[in-house]
Design a protein around this motif. Structure first.
Motif, PDB file in Angstrom:
ATOM      1  N   LEU A 299       0.816  -1.211   0.000  1.00 10.38           N
ATOM      2  CA  LEU A 299       0.000   0.000   0.000  1.00 10.38           C
ATOM      3  C   LEU A 299       0.851   1.264   0.000  1.00 10.38           C
ATOM      4  CD1 LEU A 299      -2.814   1.256   0.061  1.00 10.38           C
ATOM      5  CD2 LEU A 299      -2.830   0.951   2.556  1.00 10.38           C
ATOM      6  N   MET A 300       2.097   1.163   0.501  1.00  6.79           N
ATOM      7  CA  MET A 300       2.955   2.346   0.532  1.00  6.79           C
ATOM      8  C   MET A 300       3.111   2.971  -0.857  1.00  6.79           C
ATOM      9  SD  MET A 300       6.030   1.289  -1.113  1.00  6.79           S
ATOM     10  CE  MET A 300       6.640   2.923  -0.933  1.00  6.79           C
ATOM     11  N   LEU A 301       3.201   2.143  -1.896  1.00 12.71           N
ATOM     12  CA  LEU A 301       3.393   2.681  -3.244  1.00 12.71           C
ATOM     13  C   LEU A 301       2.118   3.357  -3.753  1.00 12.71           C
ATOM     14  CD1 LEU A 301       5.263   3.026  -5.660  1.00 12.71           C
ATOM     15  CD2 LEU A 301       4.441   0.825  -6.523  1.00 12.71           C
ATOM     16  N   THR A 302       0.962   2.783  -3.431  1.00 10.35           N
ATOM     17  CA  THR A 302      -0.299   3.400  -3.821  1.00 10.35           C
ATOM     18  C   THR A 302      -0.457   4.747  -3.126  1.00 10.35           C
ATOM     19  OG1 THR A 302      -1.177   1.147  -3.943  1.00 10.35           O
ATOM     20  CG2 THR A 302      -2.751   2.954  -4.145  1.00 10.35           C
ATOM     21  N   ILE A 303      -0.047   4.826  -1.850  1.00  8.59           N
ATOM     22  CA  ILE A 303      -0.062   6.105  -1.129  1.00  8.59           C
ATOM     23  C   ILE A 303       0.873   7.101  -1.814  1.00  8.59           C
ATOM     24  CG2 ILE A 303       0.589   7.250   1.035  1.00  8.59           C
ATOM     25  CD1 ILE A 303      -0.316   4.704   2.499  1.00  8.59           C
ATOM     26  N   HIS A 304       2.066   6.648  -2.140  1.00  2.73           N
ATOM     27  CA  HIS A 304       3.067   7.509  -2.779  1.00  2.73           C
ATOM     28  C   HIS A 304       2.505   8.152  -4.044  1.00  2.73           C
ATOM     29  CE1 HIS A 304       7.245   8.650  -3.890  1.00  2.73           C
ATOM     30  NE2 HIS A 304       6.825   8.425  -5.127  1.00  2.73           N
ATOM     31  N   GLU A 305       1.888   7.327  -4.888  1.00  2.99           N
ATOM     32  CA  GLU A 305       1.454   7.801  -6.198  1.00  2.99           C
ATOM     33  C   GLU A 305       0.115   8.528  -6.164  1.00  2.99           C
ATOM     34  OE1 GLU A 305       3.399   7.812  -8.623  1.00  2.99           O
ATOM     35  OE2 GLU A 305       4.934   6.382  -7.997  1.00  2.99           O
TER      36      GLU A 305
END
Length: 542
Positions: A299-305
């Motif tokens: 989920l960290m990458l979805t948050i990032h983007e």
């Protein structure tokens, strides 16, 4: 390791193109050379500030930096490359005639520093011919002489290269013995020794450490090939992160899905080998609507983007349109005070003070003390990320403390701080998040992704996929990617795990700007559920 191979292995895209390996090649021993005496740094900084003011600058800051990097790469049973670099110099930024100017030099003699400051003023005055309105800086109170250090237990630069190589080769061996056909493992180690001084009266010395230990494993079988990357995270820690404490290992329904504040890289590689073999035999997902339970390392990458980038104020204002795009989260939406970013349980915040995070520093590169602030509160958009010369545009008087430059030779500008999702106030477990799911998919690890230029419509994959049936994780499946848009996705958020499950993921090479710079940023979150999300099969032809 050349740039092409790095991009192929890491999948970090544009950030990898600007991989900050500039500087001179040095020995591993030279990375431990004593830094410049702090009193001499202050002397040089004062020379720069005084020279700038003498030429007409109304504001000036100087950043003296020593940037150390060590990269160790291995492939199966061999060492591919060991790179040690050092870069040192001073960058001087000024305001003259209401306009920014910047100049830098690696020649840190008093005369050279003074001339560099004078050049920065000359650049500002030349730029002033084209400035339509003067720079407006939010006030910052000088902090005097202070220091801040990443609270490390083991300086990674002090660990012998042989020990690092032995670790990586052990990682490779574990993966190969358990089912991987190929593996590359890497250590990225960074130490930024930064000194900041400004005409506001600050003299700030910081010693910052970051570490990333990824691997990229592949298995080949009758079904073709499958890949599984490491589940460790890049961190603002020392070599102690690789101690792999038992209490930091994350298991859900018996599956190894991640790590918290330390990382057992060898264990993860062994698990990767087994999971790769399972991937080769796993059934392909049936497309359709599913409830998704997303692990923090995914989920960290979805948050990032979908949160970090669209809420950067310079992107919102269009300053990044030529390189990185704009944002759907425009100023009119924020000004309304009613823009629905997500469901009522969605609280997203920025924070450069989080321990172990990549963005954790005491002061940003404008000398502003770092802090925490809300971006989305109870599902509503409430703020952006902004620095000293931006906050007046959103009617605020205090910088958020998120200014950064990748080196002394680059001018500092607004960069993403740690952007995170608050956990549930009730300390419920990941299994509690899963137990109400009748038909869903659990996703761990970051995979390939695509998102539009306004950070709205997107598609994300992952590393590991498990079917959820009647509240329990069952078999491993493959070929999963989910599609949504930012508002729809965050409004489908229905459950969060609690504080004990909260974990940090991160991006070690996040690219932005022209000329491009990279930064490192973490994103924290708990295991989180999203209902009724569209899942596609990535192996099927459309």
């Amino acid at each position: 390791m050349d740039r092409r191979n790095f991009i192929k292995l890491s999948g970090v895209g544009a950030g990898a193109i600007a991989l900050p390996m500039s500087g001179i090649a040095v020995s591993a021993e030279q990375l431990l050379d004593k830094p410049m005496d702090i009193s001499y740094k202050k002397k040089l900084a004062d020379i720069a500030l005084n020279a700038a003011k003498a030429k007409g600058a109304t504001y000036a800051d100087a950043r003296i930096g020593r940037y150390l990097n060590q990269f160790v790469t291995t492939r199966e049973v061999r060492v591919d490359n060991i790179v040690n670099t050092e870069s040192a110099g001073i960058g001087v930024r000024v305001i003259a005639n209401g306009t920014w100017g910047f100049a830098s030099t690696s020649n840190m003699t008093p005369d050279s520093v003074a001339k560099t400051a004078e050049k920065a003023v000359a650049v500002a005055k030349a730029n002033a011919k084209f400035q339509t309105s003067p720079v407006v800086l939010a006030p910052v109170k000088g902090v005097g002489e202070v220091s801040w250090n990443t609270p490390i237990k083991k300086n990674a630069m002090e660990i012998p290269v042989k020990d690092k190589v032995d670790l990586l080769l052990s990682v490779n061996d574990a993966a190969l013995k358990n089912g991987a056909s190929y593996i590359t493992s890497v250590l990225f180690l960074v130490n930024e020794q930064k000194y900041f001084a400004s005409t506001d009266g600050s003299y700030i010395d910081q010693d910052i450490h970051r570490l990333w230990a990824p691997f990229f494993a592949t298995a080949v079988g009758s079904a073709g090939f499958k890949q599984r990357n490491g589940l460790g995270n890049p961190v603002g820690m020392g070599f102690e992160y690789l101690d792999g404490r038992e209490e930091d290992k994350i298991r859900i329904s018996g599956a190894s899905v991640g790590y918290k504040n330390s990382y057992d890289m060898v264990e993860d590689a062994a698990a990767a080998g087994k999971q790769l073999q399972a991937k080769l035999k796993a059934k392909s997902v049936e497309p359709g609507k599913y409830d998704l339970v997303l692990d923090p390392a995914h989920l960290m990458l979805t948050i990032h983007e979908s949160v970090g980038h669209p809420l950067e104020l310079d992107r919102v204002l269009g300053y990044e349109a030529n390189y990185a795009g704009t944002s759907f989260a425009t100023l009119d939406k924020w000004k309304s005070g009613k823009f629905n970013y997500g469901s009522e349980i969605v609280n997203l915040f920025a924070d450069k003070t989080q321990p172990y995070s990549l963005g954790n520093v005491g002061y940003d590169d404008e000398g502003v003390p770092t802090k925490e602030w809300d971006l989305v509160k109870d599902g509503t958009l409430v703020n952006y990320q902004a620095i000293r010369d931006q906050v007046h545009m959103i009617d605020q008087k205090e910088s958020h403390g998120c200014c950064y430059a990748q080196s002394w030779r680059d001018v500092q500008f607004q960069r993403m701080p740690n952007v995170s999702l608050r956990p549930n106030e009730k300390d419920i477990s990941a299994d509690d998040v899963i137990k109400d799911v009748e038909n869903g998919i659990y996703i761990a690890g970051r995979g390939s992704y695509s998102i539009d230029q306004q950070r709205y419509n997107f598609q994300f994959g992952g590393q590991l996929f498990y079917q959820i049936k009647d509240g329990k994780i069952t078999e491993q499946i493959e070929d999963v990617a989910y599609q949504s848009n930012t508002q729809q996705f965050w409004n489908s958020c229905t459950q969060l795990a609690g504080k004990s499950d909260y974990r940090l993921g991160g991006s070690f090479f996040d690219g932005k700007g022209q000329p491009s710079q990279v930064s490192a940023v973490s994103h924290g979150c708990p295991t989180t559920r999203f209902n009724n999300i569209n899942v596609i099969n990535t192996a099927r032809k459309v």
